[in-house]
Design a protein around this motif. Sequence first.
Motif, PDB file in Angstrom:
ATOM      1  N   VAL A 137       0.831  -1.212   0.000  1.00  0.00           N
ATOM      2  CA  VAL A 137       0.000   0.000   0.000  1.00  0.00           C
ATOM      3  C   VAL A 137       0.867   1.264   0.000  1.00  0.00           C
ATOM      4  CG1 VAL A 137      -1.782   1.265   1.274  1.00  0.00           C
ATOM      5  CG2 VAL A 137      -1.847  -1.244   1.179  1.00  0.00           C
ATOM      6  N   ALA A 138       1.899   1.292   0.845  1.00  0.00           N
ATOM      7  CA  ALA A 138       2.727   2.502   0.980  1.00  0.00           C
ATOM      8  C   ALA A 138       3.487   2.789  -0.312  1.00  0.00           C
ATOM      9  CB  ALA A 138       3.699   2.328   2.144  1.00  0.00           C
ATOM     10  N   ALA A 139       4.044   1.733  -0.930  1.00  0.00           N
ATOM     11  CA  ALA A 139       4.821   1.928  -2.158  1.00  0.00           C
ATOM     12  C   ALA A 139       3.950   2.526  -3.260  1.00  0.00           C
ATOM     13  CB  ALA A 139       5.414   0.599  -2.615  1.00  0.00           C
ATOM     14  N   TRP A 140       2.721   2.041  -3.379  1.00  0.00           N
ATOM     15  CA  TRP A 140       1.833   2.540  -4.444  1.00  0.00           C
ATOM     16  C   TRP A 140       1.304   3.925  -4.116  1.00  0.00           C
ATOM     17  CZ3 TRP A 140       2.028   1.050  -9.201  1.00  0.00           C
ATOM     18  CH2 TRP A 140       2.494  -0.240  -9.496  1.00  0.00           C
ATOM     19  N   ALA A 141       1.035   4.188  -2.838  1.00  0.00           N
ATOM     20  CA  ALA A 141       0.581   5.530  -2.453  1.00  0.00           C
ATOM     21  C   ALA A 141       1.654   6.540  -2.830  1.00  0.00           C
ATOM     22  CB  ALA A 141       0.287   5.571  -0.956  1.00  0.00           C
ATOM     23  N   ASP A 142       2.909   6.155  -2.613  1.00  0.00           N
ATOM     24  CA  ASP A 142       4.042   7.005  -2.948  1.00  0.00           C
ATOM     25  C   ASP A 142       4.084   7.266  -4.464  1.00  0.00           C
ATOM     26  OD1 ASP A 142       6.311   8.422  -2.220  1.00  0.00           O
ATOM     27  OD2 ASP A 142       7.625   6.760  -2.852  1.00  0.00           O
TER      28      ASP A 142
END
Length: 142
Positions: free
Chosen positions: A91-96
């Motif tokens: 989730v964090a990688a894609w939000a970034d």
Amino acid sequence: MSQLRVFGLVIFTLITVVACGGQNGSAELTDNQKNLVAERLAPHGSVVMAGQAVVSAVASVVGRTGESIYASNCQACHNYGVAGAPKTGDVAAWADRLTKGIETVYANAINGIGGMPAKGTCMDCSDDEIIATIDYMLENSQ
Ligand code: HEC
């Protein structure tokens, strides 16, 4: 084959109607006979339409989806983070990635960026298919 059976019924009806017409000494159908033919043809028409619906349903199942393209062209890198690929489900990688705007993310995947090959190696994928595949990845990374 129910279609064949219905077709047989239609032929039978037409022959019967023509034979009756012959008895009257006329090839013209009476209104009643025309209605009978129309009634017999109606189910035949709906069988054909149902058949067409099945054909188009089959076509869309056979056609590629974001999920099937992901499985054949993207997961080798994006399941495991190969060469720094953002992992599906991270989730964090894609939000970034999405902070630069989804249109840029689409364009980078279509044109290639860094270790990401153009269209993720799916060279016969249309841009829309790549976008559908990215949407599939994003849906599974929320
Ligand atoms: C050979 C490995 C590899 C394959 C195969 C691959 N990717 Fe990638 N992908 C990467 C890497 C590495 C990056 C990170 C690139 C960077 O930002 O430097 C990336 C980044 C991305 C990004 C983010 C782009 C951005 O702007 O941040 C998307 C979207 C993407 N890939 C989609 C796909 C899709 C869709 C497929 C399959 C059709 C696919 N990738 C196949 C390696 C791969």
